[in-house]
Design a protein around this motif. Structure first.
Motif, PDB file in Angstrom:
ATOM      1  N   ALA B 545       0.822  -1.204   0.000  1.00 15.82           N
ATOM      2  CA  ALA B 545       0.000   0.000   0.000  1.00 15.82           C
ATOM      3  C   ALA B 545       0.857   1.256   0.000  1.00 15.82           C
ATOM      4  O   ALA B 545       0.429   2.308  -0.466  1.00 15.82           O
ATOM      5  CB  ALA B 545      -0.925  -0.019   1.211  1.00 15.82           C
ATOM      6  N   PHE B 546       2.063   1.169   0.542  1.00 19.03           N
ATOM      7  CA  PHE B 546       2.904   2.360   0.591  1.00 19.03           C
ATOM      8  C   PHE B 546       3.885   2.427  -0.587  1.00 19.03           C
ATOM      9  O   PHE B 546       4.758   3.281  -0.623  1.00 19.03           O
ATOM     10  CB  PHE B 546       3.688   2.427   1.915  1.00 19.03           C
ATOM     11  CG  PHE B 546       4.609   1.278   2.147  1.00 19.03           C
ATOM     12  CD1 PHE B 546       5.850   1.225   1.538  1.00 19.03           C
ATOM     13  CD2 PHE B 546       4.242   0.248   2.991  1.00 19.03           C
ATOM     14  CE1 PHE B 546       6.698   0.165   1.754  1.00 19.03           C
ATOM     15  CE2 PHE B 546       5.085  -0.822   3.207  1.00 19.03           C
ATOM     16  CZ  PHE B 546       6.324  -0.862   2.582  1.00 19.03           C
ATOM     17  N   VAL B 547       3.765   1.523  -1.527  1.00 17.19           N
ATOM     18  CA  VAL B 547       4.619   1.539  -2.711  1.00 17.19           C
ATOM     19  C   VAL B 547       3.884   2.260  -3.830  1.00 17.19           C
ATOM     20  O   VAL B 547       2.773   1.889  -4.190  1.00 17.19           O
ATOM     21  CB  VAL B 547       4.992   0.099  -3.127  1.00 17.19           C
ATOM     22  CG1 VAL B 547       5.741   0.118  -4.453  1.00 17.19           C
ATOM     23  CG2 VAL B 547       5.827  -0.563  -2.056  1.00 17.19           C
ATOM     24  N   GLN B 548       4.511   3.294  -4.346  1.00 21.24           N
ATOM     25  CA  GLN B 548       3.843   4.089  -5.380  1.00 21.24           C
ATOM     26  C   GLN B 548       3.786   3.353  -6.710  1.00 21.24           C
ATOM     27  O   GLN B 548       2.886   3.590  -7.511  1.00 21.24           O
ATOM     28  CB  GLN B 548       4.594   5.417  -5.573  1.00 21.24           C
ATOM     29  CG  GLN B 548       4.409   6.381  -4.425  1.00 21.24           C
ATOM     30  CD  GLN B 548       5.284   7.613  -4.587  1.00 21.24           C
ATOM     31  OE1 GLN B 548       6.213   7.622  -5.382  1.00 21.24           O
ATOM     32  NE2 GLN B 548       4.998   8.632  -3.795  1.00 21.24           N
ATOM     33  N   ASN B 549       4.766   2.520  -6.944  1.00 24.87           N
ATOM     34  CA  ASN B 549       4.861   1.886  -8.267  1.00 24.87           C
ATOM     35  C   ASN B 549       4.924   0.364  -8.124  1.00 24.87           C
ATOM     36  O   ASN B 549       5.907  -0.260  -8.534  1.00 24.87           O
ATOM     37  CB  ASN B 549       6.085   2.406  -9.017  1.00 24.87           C
ATOM     38  CG  ASN B 549       7.372   2.128  -8.279  1.00 24.87           C
ATOM     39  OD1 ASN B 549       7.371   2.028  -7.049  1.00 24.87           O
ATOM     40  ND2 ASN B 549       8.470   1.983  -8.996  1.00 24.87           N
ATOM     41  N   SER B 550       3.929  -0.213  -7.514  1.00 26.39           N
ATOM     42  CA  SER B 550       3.881  -1.677  -7.418  1.00 26.39           C
ATOM     43  C   SER B 550       4.024  -2.248  -8.818  1.00 26.39           C
ATOM     44  O   SER B 550       3.493  -1.691  -9.788  1.00 26.39           O
ATOM     45  CB  SER B 550       2.554  -2.118  -6.805  1.00 26.39           C
ATOM     46  OG  SER B 550       2.448  -1.624  -5.491  1.00 26.39           O
ATOM     47  N   LEU B 551       4.740  -3.353  -8.951  1.00 27.81           N
ATOM     48  CA  LEU B 551       5.120  -3.781 -10.300  1.00 27.81           C
ATOM     49  C   LEU B 551       5.019  -5.291 -10.466  1.00 27.81           C
ATOM     50  O   LEU B 551       5.023  -6.055  -9.489  1.00 27.81           O
ATOM     51  CB  LEU B 551       6.552  -3.318 -10.602  1.00 27.81           C
ATOM     52  CG  LEU B 551       7.628  -3.680  -9.577  1.00 27.81           C
ATOM     53  CD1 LEU B 551       8.244  -5.024  -9.908  1.00 27.81           C
ATOM     54  CD2 LEU B 551       8.710  -2.604  -9.564  1.00 27.81           C
ATOM     55  N   THR B 552       4.933  -5.677 -11.720  1.00 27.12           N
ATOM     56  CA  THR B 552       5.082  -7.080 -12.104  1.00 27.12           C
ATOM     57  C   THR B 552       6.199  -7.128 -13.143  1.00 27.12           C
ATOM     58  O   THR B 552       6.313  -6.232 -13.984  1.00 27.12           O
ATOM     59  CB  THR B 552       3.797  -7.657 -12.712  1.00 27.12           C
ATOM     60  OG1 THR B 552       3.496  -6.940 -13.910  1.00 27.12           O
ATOM     61  CG2 THR B 552       2.631  -7.570 -11.758  1.00 27.12           C
ATOM     62  N   TRP B 553       7.000  -8.153 -13.071  1.00 28.92           N
ATOM     63  CA  TRP B 553       8.173  -8.236 -13.950  1.00 28.92           C
ATOM     64  C   TRP B 553       8.314  -9.680 -14.435  1.00 28.92           C
ATOM     65  O   TRP B 553       8.491 -10.591 -13.612  1.00 28.92           O
ATOM     66  CB  TRP B 553       9.417  -7.784 -13.160  1.00 28.92           C
ATOM     67  CG  TRP B 553      10.712  -7.938 -13.917  1.00 28.92           C
ATOM     68  CD1 TRP B 553      10.881  -8.003 -15.254  1.00 28.92           C
ATOM     69  CD2 TRP B 553      12.008  -8.056 -13.329  1.00 28.92           C
ATOM     70  NE1 TRP B 553      12.204  -8.137 -15.555  1.00 28.92           N
ATOM     71  CE2 TRP B 553      12.936  -8.172 -14.393  1.00 28.92           C
ATOM     72  CE3 TRP B 553      12.471  -8.050 -12.022  1.00 28.92           C
ATOM     73  CZ2 TRP B 553      14.302  -8.319 -14.164  1.00 28.92           C
ATOM     74  CZ3 TRP B 553      13.834  -8.183 -11.798  1.00 28.92           C
ATOM     75  CH2 TRP B 553      14.741  -8.317 -12.872  1.00 28.92           C
ATOM     76  N   ASN B 554       8.267  -9.830 -15.731  1.00 27.68           N
ATOM     77  CA  ASN B 554       8.509 -11.140 -16.326  1.00 27.68           C
ATOM     78  C   ASN B 554      10.019 -11.332 -16.404  1.00 27.68           C
ATOM     79  O   ASN B 554      10.691 -10.739 -17.248  1.00 27.68           O
ATOM     80  CB  ASN B 554       7.864 -11.194 -17.711  1.00 27.68           C
ATOM     81  CG  ASN B 554       8.186 -12.480 -18.431  1.00 27.68           C
ATOM     82  OD1 ASN B 554       8.640 -13.445 -17.820  1.00 27.68           O
ATOM     83  ND2 ASN B 554       7.964 -12.488 -19.730  1.00 27.68           N
ATOM     84  N   VAL B 555      10.555 -12.171 -15.525  1.00 32.10           N
ATOM     85  CA  VAL B 555      12.015 -12.280 -15.427  1.00 32.10           C
ATOM     86  C   VAL B 555      12.586 -13.328 -16.375  1.00 32.10           C
ATOM     87  O   VAL B 555      13.795 -13.399 -16.562  1.00 32.10           O
ATOM     88  CB  VAL B 555      12.450 -12.612 -13.982  1.00 32.10           C
ATOM     89  CG1 VAL B 555      12.092 -11.480 -13.063  1.00 32.10           C
ATOM     90  CG2 VAL B 555      11.823 -13.913 -13.518  1.00 32.10           C
ATOM     91  N   GLY B 556      11.768 -14.171 -16.940  1.00 29.22           N
ATOM     92  CA  GLY B 556      12.275 -15.190 -17.860  1.00 29.22           C
ATOM     93  C   GLY B 556      11.464 -16.456 -17.775  1.00 29.22           C
ATOM     94  O   GLY B 556      10.347 -16.449 -17.245  1.00 29.22           O
ATOM     95  N   SER B 557      12.026 -17.546 -18.303  1.00 27.25           N
ATOM     96  CA  SER B 557      11.277 -18.797 -18.339  1.00 27.25           C
ATOM     97  C   SER B 557      12.132 -19.942 -17.810  1.00 27.25           C
ATOM     98  O   SER B 557      13.361 -19.914 -17.892  1.00 27.25           O
ATOM     99  CB  SER B 557      10.832 -19.113 -19.761  1.00 27.25           C
ATOM    100  OG  SER B 557       9.981 -18.106 -20.246  1.00 27.25           O
ATOM    101  N   ILE B 558      11.448 -20.934 -17.296  1.00 23.90           N
ATOM    102  CA  ILE B 558      12.094 -22.155 -16.828  1.00 23.90           C
ATOM    103  C   ILE B 558      11.330 -23.337 -17.411  1.00 23.90           C
ATOM    104  O   ILE B 558      10.091 -23.381 -17.301  1.00 23.90           O
ATOM    105  CB  ILE B 558      12.101 -22.235 -15.287  1.00 23.90           C
ATOM    106  CG1 ILE B 558      12.875 -21.064 -14.699  1.00 23.90           C
ATOM    107  CG2 ILE B 558      12.694 -23.558 -14.809  1.00 23.90           C
ATOM    108  CD1 ILE B 558      12.875 -21.038 -13.181  1.00 23.90           C
ATOM    109  N   ARG B 559      12.082 -24.247 -18.027  1.00 27.68           N
ATOM    110  CA  ARG B 559      11.451 -25.453 -18.552  1.00 27.68           C
ATOM    111  C   ARG B 559      11.591 -26.546 -17.513  1.00 27.68           C
ATOM    112  O   ARG B 559      12.703 -26.948 -17.154  1.00 27.68           O
ATOM    113  CB  ARG B 559      12.076 -25.876 -19.871  1.00 27.68           C
ATOM    114  CG  ARG B 559      11.300 -26.979 -20.582  1.00 27.68           C
ATOM    115  CD  ARG B 559      11.841 -27.284 -21.961  1.00 27.68           C
ATOM    116  NE  ARG B 559      11.715 -26.158 -22.875  1.00 27.68           N
ATOM    117  CZ  ARG B 559      12.757 -25.458 -23.351  1.00 27.68           C
ATOM    118  NH1 ARG B 559      13.983 -25.793 -23.004  1.00 27.68           N
ATOM    119  NH2 ARG B 559      12.578 -24.439 -24.172  1.00 27.68           N
ATOM    120  N   ILE B 560      10.490 -27.028 -17.012  1.00 27.82           N
ATOM    121  CA  ILE B 560      10.494 -28.003 -15.915  1.00 27.82           C
ATOM    122  C   ILE B 560      10.007 -29.347 -16.450  1.00 27.82           C
ATOM    123  O   ILE B 560       8.946 -29.429 -17.091  1.00 27.82           O
ATOM    124  CB  ILE B 560       9.606 -27.532 -14.749  1.00 27.82           C
ATOM    125  CG1 ILE B 560      10.115 -26.188 -14.219  1.00 27.82           C
ATOM    126  CG2 ILE B 560       9.581 -28.551 -13.629  1.00 27.82           C
ATOM    127  CD1 ILE B 560       9.241 -25.574 -13.140  1.00 27.82           C
TER     128      ILE B 560
END
Lengths: 442, 705
Positions: B545-560
């Motif tokens: 709630a106190f973060v002005q720029n809450s974010l989502t970040w696609n960091v990459g992929s993992i093949r499992i």
């Protein structure tokens, strides 16, 4: 119980069993006259804060009886008779429920085919929580809120992002949320819920975005939250097998006058003049109280092709026609049902034939098929169960007999040598008899 | 029940000297600190716009309202808001028709509404006022308190209040007071069974109006008015306190809290202003009433909007004390920005009330009240001059940590221009926010090489993981401005499979404030990943709630790569269409082709031909056919029967049932047996004779030889 304890598969199986036993006893019941609806409130303030919602119910023909949960004079029954057809349970925080309404009374109410609309809140009382558990809906812990730091109402920026904007509505479940498109998000502030995906009676109606989660405000998350992302259920609808309907939403505020009129703003800055709360609450109440999504059937007939009367029995490999009339309650009248996926099964212990009925658009559903070549006692079974619609389940028993001795194929070309042998033997015998008896040798 | 607007501001009447030895209510500067924090909000400009919109939306296509009552409240509300209602002529006609056409029959309330509309809109039409005035006068002296109140208000609008003589007014005062109950309430009329709060408010105002018009001498009437002032506390005790925040009153049916609360408060306020008699209205009560109105300020009907707004006006002008409203206008403070905190002190309408001293006692994080960030600071006015309403202080100088704070504030009036209720201690929220960045992100599988993409880019390398691997993540969240580590509440890693299914994991901070997550696939592949092999997109979600720029970040992929799932149980019947079932009929045995069957049929018939040809070749004949008539008949009959039997068998094959065949067989059996016996006996006899002849011929030959 038609709804039973939560989550466990054993319980679900038990529910199915008992429901099937008694399902025919309770029929779908559309609103045609005055519906008696009990409104159980935390306090009278809710009556004022949700006045628009209640007035909408009254306009649709509900006679509302308001009771405060803690008054102690609220009861669903009198001398064994139910006093109400529906219950609006808007008492999520009342702690001292001295009345005669407890979880067992609520479950019995539903088991008797009545409908309940339940609102939750962050500070949820045991009554609502346990009733939800009985219906397969698990509320998150008391004190938790649904939060979304990327989809909150920016007009409430000073808040803790518990006033979230929700766009994820099961718009394919038109029977429950209506056919009108949801142009704007729903403002939601309340507790999250979880449902068992394996429970076929409960449908997820509104849920969070991938960034939504449910937890305590301001506390560090040390354990996995009860729900996160798309699994965060905000509105859930349950239709028991007796067609009683129960709808849960975790936010009492969602249907308040303030929410109906509220403006909102997305984090991106897009201003929303009016949220979709009123639309959703109205549609949910219509569905819950059987004002929509109610089916009825009549005139289920079957006969041999070319005949019209229902025969006493069929012979194996007979060609037959089956038809049934199905209508749908629109809130004002019965209209032809427009579904194209009604199926009939021809069952002898297990279904031998399952056919989709053709809808002629005038409520008549027909099909034709050939009777299997296995004799026995069969049933025409229609078990129509789709999300948002009341369940249709009816059967017609028929006998299927085998061929009689003279109904088999009589002239088989392959057998002609045998026939020819027999008849030639007879002919030879006849000729030989003449010769043997009357031959004169000179 | 309804309460009309005050026709005119009733003046505060100076106490008549020697009125009675009662406690006098002295209107003077009284600054009393309240235990309450004061109302929490005001009726703002946005609320006013909402009310105007309600009025606008309530009008029908032709400009009229649904009822005269709605017209009256709409006109009164718009006038109170300082606006002008369009298409006034339409509304004038709507009101005029009531007076001119129904003047003799309309109820008193409607007449009052019509006159109120006419006055507010200054309608130019001619009105039949003579009959109406007579009816109003009659009602003003009548026994119904609501009607008398309507009538008095209407006459006040027509400037006809002075037409009553003192005797009439004193008698009416006595009549009203006789309707009072022991609990301090008033009944609406002598016929009413019980008193109610709304009527009580009207009664107090009526008494005030009569008191103002009549020249009351010392005597029973004045004694009664004084007694009335003392019983007000019993009525006030009927108020329901909701959540310790506000007080409200209801009518006899337990409804209409807005109109009832407003009626009582206005009645008591007018009574006190006019008579100068003290009623037991505390400043605490006024604050609670003010809070009641602001809590209900989101109105949806014209009437409710009217009562809320007029309630706010009344709270800002009442003789018991004007509550000051202390609000935090800018409750979100960016820690890495130059935001300014704004604290405003106004009346309930958001207007300047009085110069005040605003002090901050403490500003502390909600999570740690024992560690205030700032305390005992006097706030600075944001603009010079006495009319200033905004104050500020510098919290950012203390470099507060992001989070929720509580401000403990007070507002004390500086000088006396009226009676104001100070705010001794009010708690107002403040949120200190910050922007964040993700740093030092790293992910690796087991002891493999780590991949470290930089926000917001995704790693180009797709990691490979198997059932026995551990996937490790670590990253730091820091303030964009200061670089100080920040610990947001939401630090999730979302694994999204190509099928759309997703799995969430929570990254937790270590002692060094580095967020870490270790996923042991051996423990999670069943429950979390549900045996679902394939490529997963990894998305980091960070927010608070106190973060002005809450974010989502696609960091990459993992093949499992995971083991196959064990066979699942038979799925339960779901509410969906099932596959159609088609019955498979028993397949008939394979038969020879018809041609072959016919050839074999011919071959089967061949022996008969051989028999016939053979018989012809050996000279077969029927020369021994009996020659006697009866024997011949019997023999022919016998063979005809045999032929019929054979024919019957053929017919049975072609057409007959077994039952029919048996019946015909029975019929044929009788002649066949009878004729057969006869024919065969004759044949046998003939054979014997011939044998005897042969024997005789043979013996004769031997003898001859």
């Amino acid at each position: 119980s038609f709804i039973g304890p939560p989550m466990g598969k054993v319980v679900v199986v038990s529910l199915l069993f008992f429901s099937l036993l008694t399902a025919p006893a309770v029929l779908a019941r559309p609103v045609e006259g005055k519906e008696r609806t009990l409104v159980l409130l935390d306090d009278n303030g809710v009556r004022r804060s949700h006045a628009t919602f209640f007035s909408l119910l009254e306009e649709r023909g509900h006679t509302l009886t308001f009771k405060e949960a803690e008054d102690g004079d609220a009861s669903l029954t009198s001398y064994g008779e139910y006093l109400f057809d529906n219950l609006v349970l808007f008492a999520p925080t009342a702690q001292d429920l001295r009345g005669m309404i407890d979880v067992h009374a609520l479950v019995d109410f539903v088991d008797s085919g009545h409908n309940v609309l339940v609102a939750g809140a962050s500070d949820l009382n045991d009554l609502t929580r346990e009733f939800g558990a009985e219906c397969g809906v698990e509320f998150d812990e008391s004190g938790t809120f649904v939060m979304d730091h990327l989809n909150f109402d920016a007009l409430d920026a000073e808040g803790d992002h518990t006033r979230v904007l929700i766009d994820q509505i099961a718009t394919d479940a038109t029977m429950i949320v209506g056919t009108e498109k949801y142009e704007t998000p729903v403002v939601y502030r309340g507790v999250g819920m979880a449902i068992d995906d394996q429970n076929p009676l409960v449908t997820k109606i509104m849920w969070g975005s991938p960034t939504t989660y449910s937890f305590f405000e301001g506390q560090p998350i040390r354990t996995y939250p009860q729900s996160a992302g798309l699994e965060t259920v905000l509105v859930a609808a349950m239709q028991a097998r007796n067609n009683a309907r129960v709808t849960f939403f975790g936010s009492l505020e969602m249907c308040s006058d303030v929410s109906f009129k509220a403006a909102a703003q997305r984090v991106s800055g897009i201003h929303i003049d009016k949220t979709a709360n009123k639309q959703l609450c109205t549609e949910l109440s219509k569905w819950t109280f059987h004002e929509r999504g109610v089916l009825r059937h009549s005139n289920h007939l079957h006969h041999r092709v070319g005949e019209s009367g229902i025969p006493h029995f069929y012979r194996v490999k007979d060609n037959l026609e089956y038809e049934v009339h199905i209508e749908q309650w629109t809130g004002e009248k019965w209209d032809p049902f427009v579904g194209q996926d009604v199926q009939v099964e021809f069952v002898r212990i297990d279904p031998y034939i399952r056919r989709t009925l053709n809808n002629d658009g005038a409520s008549r559903f027909t099909t034709a098929f050939q009777v299997p070549d296995v004799n026995g006692v069969y049933k025409f079974r229609v078990d129509y169960w789709r999300p948002g619609l009341t369940r249709l389940f009816f059967e017609d028993k028929v006998i299927v007999r085998p061929f009689r001795h003279n109904e088999f194929e009589r002239f088989i070309p392959t057998a002609f040598p045998y026939y020819a042998g027999a008849f030639s033997m007879m002919f030879g015998f006849f000729i030989f008899g003449w010769v043997y008896l009357y031959n004169r040798s000179d | 029940f309804l309460l009309p607007p005050l026709s005119a501001s009733l003046p505060v009447v100076p106490m008549r000297v020697g009125l009675l030895s009662v406690t006098l209510f002295v209107v003077s500067l009284v600054v009393v600190a309240s235990d309450l924090a004061g109302p929490t909000d005001i009726v703002s400009e946005a609320d006013v716009q909402l009310y105007e919109r309600i009025v606008q939306e309530s009008r029908e296509a032709d400009g009229r309202f649904a009822s005269l009552r709605d017209v009256f409240f709409a006109v009164s509300l718009v006038k109170a808001l300082g606006g002008e209602i369009p298409q006034g002529d339409v509304l004038c006609k709507q009101a005029q028709s009531v007076v001119n056409e129904e003047g003799e029959t309309a109820d008193i309330a409607s007449l009052h509404f019509a006159i109120g509309i006419r006055t507010s809109l200054a309608c130019p039409e001619k009105w039949r006022s003579d009959i109406v005035v007579e009816r109003l006068k009659e009602a003003a002296l009548g026994s119904s308190i609501p009607d008398a109140h309507h009538a008095m208000c209407a006459l006040d609008l027509l400037d006809r209040l002075s037409s009553f003589d003192d005797t009439e007014l004193v008698d009416q005062l006595d009549a009203i007071l006789k309707l009072s109950e022991d609990d301090g309430t008033f009944r609406a009329s002598p016929d009413a069974a019980v008193g109610d709060v709304s009527t009580t408010g009207l009664a107090y105002e009526l008494v005030a109006m009569i008191f103002e018009q009549a020249e009351l001498e010392e005597g029973e009437a004045l004694q009664n008015i004084v007694a009335l002032s003392e019983t007000a506390k019993d009525v006030l005790a009927m108020g329901e306190v909701e959540d310790e925040d506000y007080v409200e009153f209801h009518d006899a049916q337990g409804r209409h809290s807005l109109s009832t609360t407003y009626a009582l408060f206005r009645g008591l306020s007018t009574f006190t202003k006019v008579t100068g008699l003290e009623v037991d209205v505390t400043q605490d009560f006024v604050v609670r009433v003010a809070e009641f109105f602001v809590q209900h300020k989101t109105a949806f009907t014209i009437e409710n909007a009217y009562y809320v707004y007029q309630g706010a006006v009344l709270c800002s002008e009442n003789p018991f004390g004007v509550p000051l409203v202390l609000r935090s206008l800018h409750s979100v403070l960016g820690a890495d920005a130059t935001d300014t905190i704004r604290i405003s002190v106004t009346n309930l309408l958001g207007q300047f009330a009085v110069p005040v001293t605003v002090s901050l006692h403490r500003a502390f994080p909600v999570a740690r009240p024992e560690s205030p960030a700032l305390q005992n600071v006097d706030l600075v006015p944001l603009s010079p001059g006495r009319q200033n309403i905004d104050y500020t202080f510098d919290l950012l100088a203390t470099q507060p940590e992001p989070g929720f704070y509580t401000l403990e504030l007070s507002a004390m009036p500086l000088d006396g221009e009226g009676t104001f209720i100070a705010v001794e201690s009010a708690e107002r929220p403040l949120k200190v926010t910050t922007s964040i960045t993700l740093q030092d992100f790293s992910m690796r599988v087991g002891r493999g090489s780590p991949v470290s993409p930089t926000f917001p880019a995704a790693a180009s390398t797709v990691l490979e993981a198997e059932r026995t691997d551990r996937i490790l993540f670590s990253f730091r969240v820091t303030s964009s401005a200061t670089g100080v580590p920040v610990l947001p509440q939401q630090t999730f890693l979302r694994f999204v499979h190509s099928s759309g299914r997703d799995v969430f994991f929570v990254a937790r901070p270590g002692a060094d404030k580095v967020f870490q997550l270790a996923i042991d696939l051996a423990k999670t592949y069943e429950e979390e990943f549900e045996y679902l092999s394939g490529e997963y997109k990894v998305i980091v979600i960070v927010g608070d709630a106190f973060v002005q720029n809450s974010l989502t970040w696609n960091v990459g992929s993992i093949r499992i790569t995971l083991p196959d799932a064990p066979p699942t149980e038979i799925p339960e019947h779901r509410p969906e269409a099932q596959e159609e079932l088609v019955h498979t009929f028993a397949v008939p045995q394979i038969r020879a082709p018809t041609l072959i069957s016919r050839v074999f049929t011919g071959l089967t018939l061949a022996p008969v031909l051989f028999l016939l040809i053979g018989l012809l070749r050996v000279g077969a004949n029927i020369g021994n056919l009996p020659s006697g008539f009866t024997s011949l008949i019997a023999t022919l009959g016998f063979h005809v029967c045999i032929a019929l039997l054979l024919l019957l068998l053929a017919t049975f094959w072609i057409r007959l049932t077994i039952v029919e065949t048996l019946r015909y067989l029975a019929y044929l059996a009788v002649p066949t047996v009878f004729l057969g016996l006869k024919a065969l006996r004759d044949t046998a006899r003939k054979v014997k004779v011939e044998q005897a002849v042969l024997c005789w011929e043979g013996s004769a030959y031997d003898l001859k030889k």
